[in-house]
Motif scaffolding. Structure first.
Motif, PDB file in Angstrom:
ATOM      1  N   UNK A  41       0.609  -1.077  -0.039  1.00  0.00           N
ATOM      2  CA  UNK A  41       0.201   0.047  -0.135  1.00  0.00           C
ATOM      3  C   UNK A  41       0.822   1.081  -0.060  1.00  0.00           C
ATOM      4  N   UNK A  42       1.769   1.091   0.910  1.00  0.00           N
ATOM      5  CA  UNK A  42       2.931   2.592   0.923  1.00  0.00           C
ATOM      6  C   UNK A  42       3.580   2.514  -0.390  1.00  0.00           C
ATOM      7  N   UNK A  43       4.044   1.708  -1.097  1.00  0.00           N
ATOM      8  CA  UNK A  43       4.688   1.775  -2.537  1.00  0.00           C
ATOM      9  C   UNK A  43       3.488   2.235  -3.417  1.00  0.00           C
ATOM     10  N   UNK A  44       2.298   1.627  -3.346  1.00  0.00           N
ATOM     11  CA  UNK A  44       1.171   2.028  -4.170  1.00  0.00           C
ATOM     12  C   UNK A  44       1.083   3.549  -4.193  1.00  0.00           C
ATOM     13  N   UNK A 244       1.462  -1.852 -12.346  1.00  0.00           N
ATOM     14  CA  UNK A 244       1.696  -2.498 -11.196  1.00  0.00           C
ATOM     15  C   UNK A 244       3.134  -2.477 -10.544  1.00  0.00           C
ATOM     16  N   UNK A 245       3.455  -2.423  -9.413  1.00  0.00           N
ATOM     17  CA  UNK A 245       4.686  -2.640  -8.715  1.00  0.00           C
ATOM     18  C   UNK A 245       5.734  -1.480  -9.460  1.00  0.00           C
ATOM     19  N   UNK A 246       6.853  -1.952 -10.040  1.00  0.00           N
ATOM     20  CA  UNK A 246       7.910  -1.038 -10.550  1.00  0.00           C
ATOM     21  C   UNK A 246       7.157  -0.153 -11.656  1.00  0.00           C
ATOM     22  N   UNK A 247       6.365  -0.773 -12.437  1.00  0.00           N
ATOM     23  CA  UNK A 247       5.875  -0.120 -13.701  1.00  0.00           C
ATOM     24  C   UNK A 247       5.100   1.115 -13.132  1.00  0.00           C
ATOM     25  N   UNK A 248       4.345   1.013 -12.265  1.00  0.00           N
ATOM     26  CA  UNK A 248       3.495   2.125 -11.564  1.00  0.00           C
ATOM     27  C   UNK A 248       4.235   3.245 -11.253  1.00  0.00           C
ATOM     28  N   UNK A 249       5.531   2.969 -10.652  1.00  0.00           N
ATOM     29  CA  UNK A 249       6.588   3.986 -10.201  1.00  0.00           C
ATOM     30  C   UNK A 249       7.156   4.583 -11.438  1.00  0.00           C
ATOM     31  N   UNK A 250       7.607   3.796 -12.456  1.00  0.00           N
ATOM     32  CA  UNK A 250       8.135   4.224 -13.505  1.00  0.00           C
ATOM     33  C   UNK A 250       7.272   5.209 -14.177  1.00  0.00           C
ATOM     34  N   UNK A 251       5.967   4.786 -14.394  1.00  0.00           N
ATOM     35  CA  UNK A 251       5.094   5.697 -15.302  1.00  0.00           C
ATOM     36  C   UNK A 251       4.756   6.829 -14.372  1.00  0.00           C
ATOM     37  N   UNK A 252       4.708   6.776 -13.192  1.00  0.00           N
ATOM     38  CA  UNK A 252       4.248   7.951 -12.431  1.00  0.00           C
ATOM     39  C   UNK A 252       5.032   9.061 -12.404  1.00  0.00           C
ATOM     40  N   UNK A 253       6.327   8.621 -12.237  1.00  0.00           N
ATOM     41  CA  UNK A 253       7.801   9.526 -12.245  1.00  0.00           C
ATOM     42  C   UNK A 253       7.952   9.942 -13.740  1.00  0.00           C
ATOM     43  N   UNK A 254       7.874   9.222 -14.704  1.00  0.00           N
ATOM     44  CA  UNK A 254       7.913   9.451 -16.148  1.00  0.00           C
ATOM     45  C   UNK A 254       7.034  10.415 -16.553  1.00  0.00           C
ATOM     46  N   UNK A 255       6.093  10.483 -16.094  1.00  0.00           N
ATOM     47  CA  UNK A 255       4.760  11.385 -16.716  1.00  0.00           C
ATOM     48  C   UNK A 255       5.243  12.581 -16.149  1.00  0.00           C
ATOM     49  N   UNK A 472     -13.643  17.001  -3.519  1.00  0.00           N
ATOM     50  CA  UNK A 472     -12.710  16.133  -2.658  1.00  0.00           C
ATOM     51  C   UNK A 472     -12.526  14.879  -3.226  1.00  0.00           C
ATOM     52  N   UNK A 473     -13.517  14.311  -3.608  1.00  0.00           N
ATOM     53  CA  UNK A 473     -13.634  12.828  -4.170  1.00  0.00           C
ATOM     54  C   UNK A 473     -12.686  12.694  -5.378  1.00  0.00           C
ATOM     55  N   UNK A 474     -12.978  13.579  -6.346  1.00  0.00           N
ATOM     56  CA  UNK A 474     -12.397  13.416  -7.651  1.00  0.00           C
ATOM     57  C   UNK A 474     -10.808  13.831  -7.460  1.00  0.00           C
ATOM     58  N   UNK A 475     -10.440  14.608  -6.504  1.00  0.00           N
ATOM     59  CA  UNK A 475      -9.130  14.834  -6.203  1.00  0.00           C
ATOM     60  C   UNK A 475      -8.448  13.922  -5.393  1.00  0.00           C
ATOM     61  N   UNK A 476      -9.244  13.031  -4.563  1.00  0.00           N
ATOM     62  CA  UNK A 476      -8.796  12.039  -4.258  1.00  0.00           C
ATOM     63  C   UNK A 476      -8.357  10.970  -4.830  1.00  0.00           C
ATOM     64  N   UNK A 477      -9.242  10.895  -5.957  1.00  0.00           N
ATOM     65  CA  UNK A 477      -9.256   9.696  -7.027  1.00  0.00           C
ATOM     66  C   UNK A 477      -7.674   9.852  -7.603  1.00  0.00           C
ATOM     67  N   UNK A 478      -7.186  10.922  -7.896  1.00  0.00           N
ATOM     68  CA  UNK A 478      -6.042  11.002  -8.593  1.00  0.00           C
ATOM     69  C   UNK A 478      -4.884  10.333  -7.861  1.00  0.00           C
ATOM     70  N   UNK A 479      -5.031  10.212  -6.562  1.00  0.00           N
ATOM     71  CA  UNK A 479      -3.979   9.509  -5.956  1.00  0.00           C
ATOM     72  C   UNK A 479      -3.894   8.098  -6.467  1.00  0.00           C
ATOM     73  N   UNK A 481      -3.818   7.332  -9.698  1.00  0.00           N
ATOM     74  CA  UNK A 481      -3.316   7.313 -11.104  1.00  0.00           C
ATOM     75  C   UNK A 481      -1.776   6.892 -11.045  1.00  0.00           C
ATOM     76  N   UNK A 482      -1.052   6.522 -12.214  1.00  0.00           N
ATOM     77  CA  UNK A 482      -1.692   6.486 -13.492  1.00  0.00           C
ATOM     78  C   UNK A 482      -2.827   5.327 -13.881  1.00  0.00           C
ATOM     79  N   UNK A 483      -3.872   5.507 -14.459  1.00  0.00           N
ATOM     80  CA  UNK A 483      -4.521   4.275 -14.674  1.00  0.00           C
ATOM     81  C   UNK A 483      -4.305   3.738 -16.073  1.00  0.00           C
ATOM     82  N   UNK A 484      -4.572   2.290 -16.426  1.00  0.00           N
ATOM     83  CA  UNK A 484      -4.327   1.807 -17.461  1.00  0.00           C
ATOM     84  C   UNK A 484      -4.368   0.242 -17.135  1.00  0.00           C
ATOM     85  N   UNK A 485      -3.822  -0.561 -18.064  1.00  0.00           N
ATOM     86  CA  UNK A 485      -3.841  -2.024 -17.688  1.00  0.00           C
ATOM     87  C   UNK A 485      -3.262  -2.361 -16.635  1.00  0.00           C
TER      88      UNK A 485
END
Length: 569
Positions: A41-44, A244-255, A472-479, A481-485
Motif C-alpha cells: 500500500x505504501x509503495x502504491x 503495477x509494482x515497479x511499472x507504476x513507479x516508472x510511469x508515475x515518475x516518467x509522466x 474532494x472525491x475527484x481529487x482523492x481519486x487522482x492518488x 493514477x496513472x490508470x491503465x492495464x
C-alpha cells in the motif's frame, strides 16, 4: 452480452484509511486492485525511484555488466539491435544514451518490419559482421532467436540478450522444457530461473536496468540516467504492460518528467500533437504520442522514431515529429478501412460462429494487423488473429481476451507456423498460405473458452450515490493514477437512475449530454460517449448504470459531473 460483476474484497478499510490519511472509500478501491499489506500500500500510494529494485537481482545481469565493461575497455565495436515498436525504439535509445554518456561510441540497427521481420535475423547479424561489429546487445527481442544467436556465436561474436518476452518452451511428458538462446548473457525477468521480484517489466525497463547496473559498476552516478525514465514510462504504457509494482513507479515518475522534458524530439512531438502546456497522462501516451512513435515502424522505418528521440536540433526534431504525425494520420485512415473489411467478412460468413477469429485480409498493410485485431476483439469479445499477405507466406498478429493465453495456444498449434512469439495477451505469427484453414480449425478445436469467457466483463468497484461526487472525491481519486492495464479507473454504479434533458453534441454527433437523477433524488450532469442514439432512446426510463466521477470546469466555475460508461435497463 455483458456480465456485470461487483467486487467484494474485504479488509480493515477504516484502519487503512487512518494509517495512510485517505478515505475508507479509497482504501476499498486500493484493495480492489489487489494491493495488500503495508509495504504494498505504501509503495502504491507513495512509491518513488528509491523503491525500485536492484537490477543486479536479475539472472545474468552480473554477466552482462562484466562483458560490457571488458568490451568497453578493449574498445570493441558494440551494436544495439532493437525492435520496430514503441518499446523496442525506446529500449534502443536508452542503451545508446547510457553507453554514449560513458563515452562509448555504440551504434544501432532496427529491423525493417517487412524486409527483416520481427527481432533478430541472420540478415541483421550478417550486416553487423560486415560492419566489423564485435558485440551485439539485443533489446525487446532475442529470447526466441536461438538459431540466429548460434550463427553469431559461430562467427565469433559476443551476444547479450535483454528481453521481456516469454521464454520459448517444448512440452515433454506434460512438463515445460524452457529453451534459452545460446547467448553470453540472457537478461529477461520472464526466465523461470530469474528471482527478480517483478517479472512484468517492458523491454525498455530491462534496458534501463542494464545501463543503471553498468554505471554503478563503473563508479558512475546512475542518477544521471534518471531522465531516461520518461522513455521507460512511454514504453511501459505503449507496450500495454500492467501498471503495477515497479511499472507504476516508472510511469508515475516518467509522466512528471515528460511535462518538463529536455528531449528535443519528445518536446516537438508534444507540441505538434497539441499537448503543449497540458498535464500529460498515461492516456496521452497510449492514444496520442505512442501511436506517432509506432507509426514510423508501421508505415516507414522505426529508425525515424529513433532519430526523433536522438535529435540534436529543434529544426530536426520539428521535421521528424511532423513526419511521424502525418504517418500516424494516414495509419488511422488505413486502419478504419481494414476494420470495416474485417467486420464485413465476419458478419457475412461462418467465421462469426468461431470462438477464435482467424481473419485473412491479404491487402491490409501487415503493420496494422495488431491494431485491427485489437479493434475486432473489442467488438466481438473473442481472441482474434488478423493475417495479411507477407513476402513469404502470410503473417500477422493476435490480440486476446483475459481468459485466453495466446502464446500457450499458439505453442499447441506450432506445427502450422513458421514463426511465432509474444505474450499471454498479444502475439505475432507467420505461416505458409496453405496452412491458414488447418490452423483456423486447430486453434478453434483446441479452444476451451466458455460463453462466460467470451462476454465482456464489467467489473464494478462499488455502488455510490451521486451526492458523493464532489471535488474532494475527484481529487482523492487522482492518488490512484496513472490508470491503465492492471490499474484500471474505478467503476462506480447507481441503480434506478432516470436520465432527462438529453442533447447530442460533437462534430461526429457521438457525445450525449444529459441530467441524471439517482434514487435518492440527487441530480447531476452526465456525459456519454459512444452509440448515443441507443441511450437517447432510453430517456425517462429507470436504468442501472456505471460511471466515473469528474469535475467540469467552465468559466471559473467547477461543477460535479459523471461520465457514464455502461448501462442496463
Amino acid at each position: 452480452m455483458e456480465r456485470w460483476v461487483m467486487l467484494r474484497k474485504g479488509a480493515d478499510f477504516s484502519g487503512i484509511a487512518e494509517k495512510y490519511q485517505i478515505s475508507p472509500r479509497l482504501a476499498c478501491l486500493i484493495r480492489n486492485r489487489d494491493v495488500i499489506g503495508d509495504e504494498a500500500i505504501s509503495r502504491y500510494l507513495n512509491g518513488t525511484l528509491g523503491d525500485l529494485y536492484d537490477g543486479m537481482l536479475m539472472k545474468d545481469m552480473d554477466k552482462a555488466v562484466a562483458i560490457l565493461r571488458e568490451k568497453i575497455e578493449a574498445g570493441s565495436r558494440i551494436r544495439v539491435i532493437g525492435d520496430y515498436d514503441i518499446d523496442g525504439v525506446n529500449a534502443t535509445y536508452i542503451l545508446l544514451e547510457g553507453l554514449r554518456r560513458l563515452g562509448v561510441e555504440a551504434d544501432s540497427d532496427i529491423p525493417d518490419r517487412i524486409a527483416d521481420g520481427y527481432g533478430l535475423s541472420v540478415h541483421l547479424i550478417q550486416r553487423a559482421l560486415d560492419d566489423g561489429v564485435d558485440t551485439v546487445i539485443t533489446c525487446d527481442n532475442g529470447i526466441a532467436a536461438a538459431e540466429e544467436i548460434e550463427f553469431a556465436k559461430e562467427e565469433g561474436m559476443t551476444v547479450i540478450v535483454t528481453d521481456h518476452h516469454e521464454v520459448p518452451y517444448e512440452e515433454w511428458k506434460g512438463e515445460k522444457q524452457y529453451l534459452l538462446p545460446p547467448a553470453d548473457a540472457v537478461v529477461d525477468p520472464k526466465r523461470p530461473d530469474c528471482t527478480y521480484p517483478f517479472s512484468g517489466l517492458c523491454g525498455a525497463a530491462v534496458a534501463y536496468k542494464l545501463m543503471e547496473a553498468l554505471w554503478e559498476s563503473m563508479g558512475k552516478d546512475a542518477e544521471d540516467l534518471d531522465d531516461l525514465i520518461e522513455n521507460v514510462a512511454i514504453a511501459t504504457v505503449g507496450d500495454v504492460m500492467d501498471l503495477q509494482d515497479e511499472n507504476r513507479i516508472f510511469v508515475k515518475e516518467g509522466l512528471q518528467m515528460l511535462a518538463r522534458t529536455r528531449n528535443l524530439g519528445l518536446r516537438s512531438l508534444i507540441e505538434c500533437t497539441g499537448l503543449g502546456g497540458k498535464k500529460i497522462s498515461a492516456y496521452h501516451i497510449g492514444f496520442v504520442l505512442g501511436p506517432c512513435i509506432n507509426a514510423g515502424g508501421r508505415l516507414d522505418t522505426a529508425k525515424r522514431a529513433l532519430d526523433l528521440l536522438r535529435a540534436r536540433s529543434k529544426r530536426e526534431a520539428d521535421l521528424l515529429a511532423g513526419d511521424l504525425k502525418a504517418l500516424n494520420d494516414s495509419r488511422k485512415e488505413m486502419t478504419e478501412a481494414a476494420v470495416k473489411e474485417a467486420v464485413t467478412m465476419v458478419e457475412a460468413s461462418a467465421l462469426k460462429d468461431d470462438r477464435v477469429l482467424v481473419i485473412y485480409l491479404p491487402e491490409c498493410h501487415e503493420s496494422l494487423a495488431g491494431i485491427v485485431a485489437g479493434r475486432i476483439r473489442e467488438r466481438y469479445d473473442k481472441p482474434v488473429f488478423v493475417l495479411t499477405r507477407g513476402q513469404e507466406g502470410i503473417k500477422g498478429s493476435g490480440r486476446s481476451v483475459e481468459a485466453y493465453s495466446m502464446y500457450e495456444e499458439l505453442s499447441r498449434c506450432k506445427g502450422f507456423l513458421t514463426r511465432f512469439g509474444g505474450h499471454r495477451q498479444a502475439a505475432g505469427l507467420s505461416m505458409r498460405r496453405e496452412n491458414l484453414e488447418p490452423f483456423r480449425q486447430a486453434i478453434n478445436e483446441n479452444c476451451s473458452l466458455s460463453a462466460a469467457d467470451l462476454s465482456e466483463k464489467v467489473v464494478i468497484d462499488m455502488e455510490m450515490p451521486f451526492s458523493c461526487v464532489t471535488e474532494a472525491l475527484v481529487e482523492e481519486l487522482e492518488l490512484l493514477e496513472p490508470f491503465g492495464k492492471g490499474n484500471t479507473k474505478p467503476v462506480f454504479a447507481a441503480r434506478n437512475v432516470r436520465l432527462t434533458h438529453p442533447k447530442i453534441l460533437g462534430k461526429h454527433r457521438n457525445v450525449l449530454k444529459m441530467q441524471a437523477q439517482d434514487q435518492a433524488g440527487t441530480v447531476i450532469d452526465a456525459l456519454y460517449f459512444g452509440e448515443v442514439e441507443d441511450l437517447y432512446a432510453k430517456t425517462g426510463e429507470k436504468l442501472t448504470l456505471t460511471y466515473y466521477p469528474g469535475i467540469n470546469e467552465y468559466m471559473g466555475k467547477a461543477t460535479p459531473q459523471i461520465i457514464i460508461t455502461h448501462y442496463q435497463g
